[in-house]
Design a protein around this motif. Structure first.
Motif, PDB file in Angstrom:
ATOM      1  N   SER A 193      -2.360  -2.724  -4.908  1.00  0.00           N
ATOM      2  CA  SER A 193      -1.051  -2.082  -4.950  1.00  0.00           C
ATOM      3  C   SER A 193      -0.189  -2.609  -3.813  1.00  0.00           C
ATOM      4  O   SER A 193      -0.689  -2.938  -2.732  1.00  0.00           O
ATOM      5  CB  SER A 193      -1.197  -0.560  -4.839  1.00  0.00           C
ATOM      6  OG  SER A 193       0.060   0.060  -4.730  1.00  0.00           O
ATOM      7  N   GLU A 194       1.122  -2.703  -4.082  1.00  0.00           N
ATOM      8  CA  GLU A 194       2.051  -3.156  -3.055  1.00  0.00           C
ATOM      9  C   GLU A 194       2.391  -2.039  -2.073  1.00  0.00           C
ATOM     10  O   GLU A 194       2.972  -2.298  -1.014  1.00  0.00           O
ATOM     11  CB  GLU A 194       3.336  -3.670  -3.708  1.00  0.00           C
ATOM     12  CG  GLU A 194       3.108  -4.861  -4.628  1.00  0.00           C
ATOM     13  CD  GLU A 194       4.390  -5.296  -5.320  1.00  0.00           C
ATOM     14  OE1 GLU A 194       5.421  -4.612  -5.106  1.00  0.00           O
ATOM     15  OE2 GLU A 194       4.362  -6.293  -6.052  1.00  0.00           O
ATOM     16  N   ILE A 195       2.060  -0.800  -2.427  1.00  0.00           N
ATOM     17  CA  ILE A 195       2.352   0.332  -1.549  1.00  0.00           C
ATOM     18  C   ILE A 195       1.295   0.398  -0.447  1.00  0.00           C
ATOM     19  O   ILE A 195       0.097   0.385  -0.729  1.00  0.00           O
ATOM     20  CB  ILE A 195       2.385   1.648  -2.343  1.00  0.00           C
ATOM     21  CG1 ILE A 195       3.344   1.519  -3.521  1.00  0.00           C
ATOM     22  CG2 ILE A 195       2.783   2.801  -1.448  1.00  0.00           C
ATOM     23  CD1 ILE A 195       4.756   1.185  -3.123  1.00  0.00           C
ATOM     24  N   LEU A 196       1.736   0.470   0.782  1.00  0.00           N
ATOM     25  CA  LEU A 196       0.818   0.435   1.922  1.00  0.00           C
ATOM     26  C   LEU A 196      -0.167   1.596   1.873  1.00  0.00           C
ATOM     27  O   LEU A 196      -1.372   1.413   2.103  1.00  0.00           O
ATOM     28  CB  LEU A 196       1.624   0.472   3.221  1.00  0.00           C
ATOM     29  CG  LEU A 196       0.798   0.518   4.517  1.00  0.00           C
ATOM     30  CD1 LEU A 196      -0.080  -0.709   4.638  1.00  0.00           C
ATOM     31  CD2 LEU A 196       1.719   0.655   5.728  1.00  0.00           C
ATOM     32  N   GLU A 197       0.320   2.823   1.560  1.00  0.00           N
ATOM     33  CA  GLU A 197      -0.556   3.998   1.545  1.00  0.00           C
ATOM     34  C   GLU A 197      -1.618   3.867   0.450  1.00  0.00           C
ATOM     35  O   GLU A 197      -2.791   4.205   0.658  1.00  0.00           O
ATOM     36  CB  GLU A 197       0.265   5.280   1.327  1.00  0.00           C
ATOM     37  CG  GLU A 197       1.138   5.669   2.508  1.00  0.00           C
ATOM     38  CD  GLU A 197       2.408   4.842   2.613  1.00  0.00           C
ATOM     39  OE1 GLU A 197       3.112   4.975   3.624  1.00  0.00           O
ATOM     40  OE2 GLU A 197       2.691   4.050   1.684  1.00  0.00           O
ATOM     41  N   PHE A 198      -1.226   3.384  -0.736  1.00  0.00           N
ATOM     42  CA  PHE A 198      -2.187   3.175  -1.817  1.00  0.00           C
ATOM     43  C   PHE A 198      -3.198   2.097  -1.449  1.00  0.00           C
ATOM     44  O   PHE A 198      -4.378   2.200  -1.782  1.00  0.00           O
ATOM     45  CB  PHE A 198      -1.464   2.785  -3.107  1.00  0.00           C
ATOM     46  CG  PHE A 198      -0.698   3.913  -3.730  1.00  0.00           C
ATOM     47  CD1 PHE A 198      -0.860   5.215  -3.285  1.00  0.00           C
ATOM     48  CD2 PHE A 198       0.195   3.684  -4.766  1.00  0.00           C
ATOM     49  CE1 PHE A 198      -0.153   6.262  -3.844  1.00  0.00           C
ATOM     50  CE2 PHE A 198       0.900   4.723  -5.344  1.00  0.00           C
ATOM     51  CZ  PHE A 198       0.731   6.017  -4.872  1.00  0.00           C
ATOM     52  N   HIS A 199      -2.717   1.063  -0.785  1.00  0.00           N
ATOM     53  CA  HIS A 199      -3.613  -0.028  -0.377  1.00  0.00           C
ATOM     54  C   HIS A 199      -4.676   0.489   0.599  1.00  0.00           C
ATOM     55  O   HIS A 199      -5.871   0.185   0.449  1.00  0.00           O
ATOM     56  CB  HIS A 199      -2.786  -1.141   0.267  1.00  0.00           C
ATOM     57  CG  HIS A 199      -3.614  -2.282   0.775  1.00  0.00           C
ATOM     58  ND1 HIS A 199      -4.175  -3.228  -0.061  1.00  0.00           N
ATOM     59  CD2 HIS A 199      -3.998  -2.619   2.038  1.00  0.00           C
ATOM     60  CE1 HIS A 199      -4.860  -4.097   0.665  1.00  0.00           C
ATOM     61  NE2 HIS A 199      -4.765  -3.755   1.931  1.00  0.00           N
ATOM     62  N   GLU A 200      -4.259   1.292   1.574  1.00  0.00           N
ATOM     63  CA  GLU A 200      -5.216   1.844   2.532  1.00  0.00           C
ATOM     64  C   GLU A 200      -6.182   2.808   1.848  1.00  0.00           C
ATOM     65  O   GLU A 200      -7.382   2.831   2.157  1.00  0.00           O
ATOM     66  CB  GLU A 200      -4.457   2.558   3.649  1.00  0.00           C
ATOM     67  CG  GLU A 200      -3.645   1.613   4.527  1.00  0.00           C
ATOM     68  CD  GLU A 200      -2.908   2.349   5.629  1.00  0.00           C
ATOM     69  OE1 GLU A 200      -2.940   3.594   5.624  1.00  0.00           O
ATOM     70  OE2 GLU A 200      -2.296   1.680   6.475  1.00  0.00           O
TER      71      GLU A 200
END
Length: 418
Positions: A169-176
């Motif tokens: 995912s490009e979203i930082l929170e989803f990536h983490e």
């Protein structure tokens, strides 16, 4: 939506009031301007009478201050009565008093309100449609990896050999979140495999020393000259070893069920399985077993587990029966019930299927038989249950047939329809 509607209503009211005020001011300015024009024309042409009903000039002897009022006048062209703003007052021109009246048609407030509300509604509706589809397309793209990963997480099993890989995912929170979930699930799988391997190793390694211990005890009993006290102690020790072996076998069975090692599936007849189990019991015990078949049940499951299921249920009924009374097995519809006599109901029936729970004081009970029944039923989504029926609730014919003298009956049932 609620906030937008409130803002739209308040903005519409404010715009309506402001627009109406502007129109009234403009009309008043226009009326004063037209009155001044008429006065200038009268200075040049004293006989001017105006353009009724918009502009009128008439001679008078009575002076009058400027008066601004609303009036209704019939308009022959529109064939209806229209609202006009009227300014009237007298002016002394060349020694003669003239009453000058000028009028301007007023736009109806309802028309203004309708135009404002309609315009607002159209703008808000078009804006909502545009933002809805814009946000929908953006949100679908934004949340697509999240829902894909959520479905993967729902289907996750600790028994799977492959690690769980999430959609990027490009979203930082989803990536983490994905990285943490991958690490967590991998650790859970590793811990589960280690625990399963440890259980299998311990259970396997216990078999050999237990067998050696039992063999040595048998040798001591058979070959050595021992007194009665020693014989009783050795026999008790041999019984403890036997129970330990049974406990070990049942724990291994539970572990195999948890590890999904019973993968064979075939359509089997529950009636035939029960008949086979009953025949085996009749060769070993003196207890009378009554088998009542009111229907036929066929299920898809592992045949070995089906035999274990009814072996444990019948063994439990025989072990906890009263005065060697008859044990009854009844098949009715999709339900199979195993009934044995008992004097008192269980104190905690909700815990009867839990591991190592037992209310009986019998030494040969491991507390795992019914938990294995529950595990097999859960594995195939059957419905196990327990109930106690007092002697007052038992039919008289059944009492006579089974010579029921106890206080009641323990009933263990399995609903195969669930």
């Amino acid at each position: 939506m609620i906030t937008s509607i409130i803002i739209m209503i308040l903005s519409g009211i404010a715009l309506y009031l402001y627009t109406r005020s502007l129109l009234e001011n403009e009309i008043e300015e226009e009326l004063y301007s037209n009155k001044d024009r008429v006065e200038r024309l009268l200075e040049k042409n004293p006989d001017l009478v105006g353009i009724p009903p918009i502009m009128m000039a008439e001679k008078t002897e009575i002076p009058q201050d400027n008066e601004l009022i609303d009036t209704l006048i019939y308009d022959p062209l529109q064939d209806e009565i229209e609202l006009f703003k009227q300014l009237s007052g007298t002016k002394n021109i060349n020694g003669q008093q003239y009453k000058i009246t000028v009028r301007a048609m007023v736009i109806e407030s309802e028309d203004i309100l309708f135009a404002i509300v309609f315009t607002f509604m159209v703008i808000i509706f078009l804006g909502f449609i545009f933002l809805f589809y814009l946000n929908k397309s953006r949100n679908e793209k934004l949340w697509r990896p999240f829902f894909i990963n959520l479905n993967k997480l729902k289907e996750f099993s600790v028994k799977a050999d492959k690690p769980l890989n999430f959609e990027e995912s490009e979203i930082l929170e989803f990536h983490e979140l994905n990285r943490e979930m991958e690490s967590l699930t991998a650790k859970i799988q590793t811990d589960y495999r280690n625990l399963r391997q440890f259980t299998e190793d311990v259970s396997h390694e216990m078999q050999t020393p237990l067998a050696i211990m039992q063999a040595k005890i048998e040798t001591l009993i058979n070959d050595q000259k021992i007194n009665e006290s020693q014989y009783e102690q050795l026999s008790s020790l041999q019984g403890d070893i036997q129970r330990l072996k049974q406990l070990n076998k049942r724990l291994i069975l539970l572990a195999k069920i948890d590890n999904n090692q019973f993968t064979a599936k075939e359509t089997i007849s529950i009636n035939e399985i029960i008949q086979q189990v009953i025949e085996n019991f009749r060769e070993l015990i003196q207890t009378r077993i009554i088998f009542v078949e009111n229907s036929k049940i066929s299920v898809v499951m592992d045949k070995t587990l089906a035999v274990i299921l009814f072996n444990n249920l019948l063994a439990n009924a025989v072990k906890h029966n009263v005065d060697n009374h008859a044990v009854e097995v009844i098949i009715e519809g999709n339900n199979c019930s195993i009934i044995n006599d008992g004097n008192v109901a269980l104190k905690q029936p909700e815990s009867i299927f839990e591991r190592f729970y037992k209310e009986s004081k019998k030494a040969d009970s491991t507390g795992l038989g019914l938990s294995i029944v529950k595990k097999i039923c859960d594995y195939y989504r059957f419905g196990p249950s327990y109930s106690f029926r007092t002697s007052t609730e038992t039919d008289t014919a059944i009492k006579t047939q089974r010579e029921l003298t106890s206080q009641g009956q323990h009933i263990f049932s399995v609903d195969f329809n669930k």
